[in-house]
Design an enzyme around this catalytic site. Structure first.
Site, PDB file in Angstrom:
ATOM      1  N   GLY A  36       0.820  -1.211   0.000  1.00 52.78           N
ATOM      2  CA  GLY A  36       0.000   0.000   0.000  1.00 52.78           C
ATOM      3  C   GLY A  36       0.850   1.255   0.000  1.00 52.78           C
ATOM      4  O   GLY A  36       0.584   2.201  -0.755  1.00 52.78           O
ATOM      5  N   HIS A  37       1.893   1.276   0.833  1.00 49.94           N
ATOM      6  CA  HIS A  37       2.800   2.429   0.857  1.00 49.94           C
ATOM      7  C   HIS A  37       3.517   2.590  -0.484  1.00 49.94           C
ATOM      8  O   HIS A  37       3.679   3.712  -0.985  1.00 49.94           O
ATOM      9  CB  HIS A  37       3.865   2.251   1.947  1.00 49.94           C
ATOM     10  CG  HIS A  37       3.331   2.187   3.339  1.00 49.94           C
ATOM     11  ND1 HIS A  37       3.311   1.021   4.061  1.00 49.94           N
ATOM     12  CD2 HIS A  37       2.815   3.146   4.146  1.00 49.94           C
ATOM     13  CE1 HIS A  37       2.798   1.258   5.263  1.00 49.94           C
ATOM     14  NE2 HIS A  37       2.489   2.535   5.338  1.00 49.94           N
TER      15      HIS A  37
END
Length: 281
Positions: A36-37
Site C-alpha cells: 500500500g505504501h
C-alpha cells in the site's frame, strides 16, 4: 536516494529542486512498509518531478497501552523499497528532532469535530498527534502534493480539513486501499495476526460489503449494522465500532444522504484492524 534525519538537509534539497522549477510530491509514513505504501510512492512519482518520503514513528499519535514500542522498525528494507518505487529523498527524524521541547511543551494542531468520533473516540488525542506531525512535515518538505491511503479514511478527512482550514498550498490525494488476495486491507498491523486470525480477518471486508449491499436493497441502517456485527463476532472479532456516516462530514448518516461511508475498527487477537467502504446509496 538521499536519506537524512536533519530538517535543514531536507529543506536544502527541496529548495534546489524548486530553483529549477520542479515539483515535489510527499508521502509520509511510519515505516514497516507494505505494498500500500509503495503504491502511494509510485502514484506520487507519476504526479510530480520528485518524491520525498518520511519515516517517523510518531509518539504523539500513540495513546496509553498502545503499541509504540512494539511498532516494527524496518529501515533498511523500507529504504530499499522506497528507492525502487521512485523516492529520491527520505526524511528519518528522531523524536528529539521533531519535538525538541518534548511532547508536553509542543504546540499542537487539532481539527475539531471529526477528530473526536470513531477512531478519535476510541483513541483520544490520536488525531491531534496526526494533524500536528503532518503539519510539521508539510512545513519542512513544503510539497505541491501529498498522498495518503483511503484505508485511513478518517485520517484523510482530518488532513484535508486541516489543509483547507490553515490555507496550506498543498493538494491532498487519497489513493485506493490496496488489499491482499483475500480482501484484507494491507496494514502494518497485519503482522500481529496469527495464521488462524489472518484466515478469519477477511470477514471485516465481507461485513461492510454486505452492509452496503443491504442498504442499496432498502434495508435499514440498524438492520444491516446488527447483521454485520453478528457476523464479525462469529468470525472471532471484537468490534470497536461499525458505523454508517456521511462521506464528507462523518456526521451520523441519515436516510436522505446519498454519499455514505461505512467505517469499522475491530480487534482480532492482538491486532486492531480498520476498514471502510465509500459508496452512494
Amino acid at each position: 536516494m538521499i536519506t537524512s534525519a536533519h530538517i535543514d538537509d531536507i529543506r536544502t534539497q527541496v529548495r534546489a529542486w524548486r530553483a529549477k522549477g520542479e515539483t515535489v510530491a510527499f508521502v509520509p509514513t511510519m515505516g514497516n512498509l507494505h505494498q500500500g505504501h509503495i503504491t502511494l510512492v509510485k502514484e506520487a512519482a507519476s504526479k510530480c518531478d520528485h518524491v520525498v518520503a518520511s519515516i517517523f514513528v510518531n509518539p504523539m499519535q500513540f495513546g496509553q497501552n498502545e503499541d509504540l514500542d512494539a511498532y516494527p522498525r524496518t529501515l533498511a528494507a523500507d529504504s530499499e523499497a522506497l528507492t525502487a518505487a521512485g523516492a529520491e529523498l527520505l526524511f528519518t527524524p528522531t523524536p528529539a528532532v521533531m519535538y525538541p521541547k518534548g511532547l508536553e511543551q509542543q504546540t499542537y494542531v487539532e481539527v475539531p469535530g471529526i477528530s473526536n468520533v470513531l477512531c478519535g473516540a476510541s483513541r483520544p488525542g490520536h488525531f491531534r498527534g496526526v494533524a500536528t506531525i503532518v503539519c510539521k512535515l508539510f512545513n519542512i518538505v513544503q510539497p505541491d502534493v501529498a498522498l495518503f491511503g483511503n484505508k485511513d479514511y478518517q485520517q484523510l478527512l482530518v488532513i484535508k480539513t486541516m489543509v483547507e482550514d490553515l490555507s496550506l498550498p498543498i493538494e491532498i490525494i487519497g489513493v485506493d486501499t490496496i488489499r491482499e488476495d483475500s480482501g484484507l486491507a494491507m496494514s502494518s498491523r497485519n503482522g500481529y495476526l496469527t495464521a488462524a486470525e489472518k484466515a478469519a480477518a477477511p470477514a471485516l471486508k465481507q461485513a461492510i460489503d454486505a452492509m452496503a449491499a443491504g442498504i442499496k436493497q432498502g434495508e435499514s441502517f440498524e438492520q444491516v449494522t446488527e447483521q454485520a456485527k453478528a457476523s464479525l463476532i462469529a468470525a472471532g472479532f471484537t468490534p470497536d465500532y461499525l458505523e454508517i456516516r456521511h462521506a464528507h462530514t462523518l456526521e451520523q448518516a441519515q436516510n436522505q444522504h446519498q454519499a455514505l461511508v461505512i467505517l469499522t475498527a475491530a480487534y482480532i487477537g492482538k491486532a486492531r484492524l480498520i476498514d471502510n467502504l465509500r459508496f452512494d446509496s
